[in-house]
Design an enzyme around this catalytic site. Structure first.
Site, PDB file in Angstrom:
ATOM      1  N   TYR A  45       0.827  -1.204   0.000  1.00 45.70           N
ATOM      2  CA  TYR A  45       0.000   0.000   0.000  1.00 45.70           C
ATOM      3  C   TYR A  45       0.866   1.262   0.000  1.00 45.70           C
ATOM      4  CZ  TYR A  45      -3.342  -3.252   2.298  1.00 45.70           C
ATOM      5  OH  TYR A  45      -4.146  -4.318   2.647  1.00 45.70           O
ATOM      6  N   ASP A  46       0.502   2.221  -0.806  1.00 46.96           N
ATOM      7  CA  ASP A  46       0.924   3.579  -0.534  1.00 46.96           C
ATOM      8  C   ASP A  46       0.221   4.004   0.762  1.00 46.96           C
ATOM      9  OD1 ASP A  46       1.945   6.277  -1.142  1.00 46.96           O
ATOM     10  OD2 ASP A  46      -0.168   6.729  -1.510  1.00 46.96           O
ATOM     11  N   LEU A  47       0.686   5.096   1.367  1.00 45.53           N
ATOM     12  CA  LEU A  47       0.098   5.495   2.646  1.00 45.53           C
ATOM     13  C   LEU A  47      -0.808   6.724   2.507  1.00 45.53           C
ATOM     14  CD1 LEU A  47      -0.024   4.813   5.647  1.00 45.53           C
ATOM     15  CD2 LEU A  47       1.962   6.299   5.998  1.00 45.53           C
ATOM     16  N   ASP A  48      -0.211   7.870   2.202  1.00 51.44           N
ATOM     17  CA  ASP A  48      -0.989   9.108   2.116  1.00 51.44           C
ATOM     18  C   ASP A  48      -1.979   9.068   0.961  1.00 51.44           C
ATOM     19  OD1 ASP A  48       0.369  10.134   4.246  1.00 51.44           O
ATOM     20  OD2 ASP A  48       1.661  11.454   3.086  1.00 51.44           O
TER      21      ASP A  48
END
Length: 213
Positions: free
Chosen positions: A8-11
């Site tokens: 996953y990317d976060l932001d």
């Protein structure tokens, strides 16, 4: 399950940091380049490493701008960051189902870990790769490949999920499946031209794709 390894990317993907990021940019740019930029200039760059973004706005002054941005960002962090709907629930369920999950982010480790702890995501993650650990950044495949190595992941069983073309490009370059999230500030129209394998409306839809149900 269809995908045993989930990156996953976060932001903008798991954590709703959009307003924090935009306000941090606005504060920084208003201070250092007053009147030169608006939100419309900021949004297309979101997802790229911070120094790279600041160099576009103020060539040769990126260190000064990054210092201002990070100071404001840390001060405002806990008041403006939340998890998107069903994020905690789905990460917990995937963890219990045996998925290996990792974060692949262009953020520094300090604020990455701060956000994960604030929203209660850390117990469900098996690896975290930040901008601090990589020489090259998304859309280069290095961060994705590093996360896969930490998980012992097989490309055919791995999916990269994100809210920007940088995330999709990095996953494609690493040879894994990709999913764009429609709750991105860019929206479906901003992600579809980059040809992710999936475009998902919410975390519950993503869970079904990962588990193959």
């Amino acid at each position: 399950m269809k995908y045993q390894y989930v990156l996953y990317d976060l932001d903008g993907t798991l954590l709703d940091t959009n307003e924090l990021i935009i306000r941090s940019f606005e504060h920084t740019l208003d201070l250092h380049t007053p009147g030169a930029y608006t939100r419309e200039h900021i949004l297309p760059q979101m997802g790229a490493p911070l120094f790279q973004q600041m160099e576009l706005f103020a060539p040769g002054r990126s260190e000064e701008l990054v210092a201002t941005y990070r100071r404001y960002n840390l001060e405002q962090h806990d008041a403006l960051v939340t998890a998107f709907p069903h994020v905690v629930e789905v990460l917990r369920e995937l963890h219990e189902a045996g998925c290996k999950q990792a974060i692949v982010t262009s953020k520094v480790r300090l604020t990455t870990e701060k956000g994960l702890a604030l929203c209660g995501l850390s117990p469900y993650l098996d690896a975290v790769v930040t901008v601090d650990e990589c020489e090259h950044h998304k859309p280069h495949p290095e961060p994705v490949l590093k996360a896969m190595a930490l998980l012992g992941a097989d490309p055919a069983s791995t999916i990269m999920i994100g809210d920007s073309p940088f995330d999709i490009g990095a996953g494609q370059a690493a040879g894994v499946a990709t999913a764009g999230v429609k709750w991105s500030l860019r929206g479906e129209a901003g992600l579809r031209p980059h040809h992710p394998d999936y475009l998902v409306s919410d975390m519950l839809e993503l869970r079904k794709i990962i588990l193959g149900t």
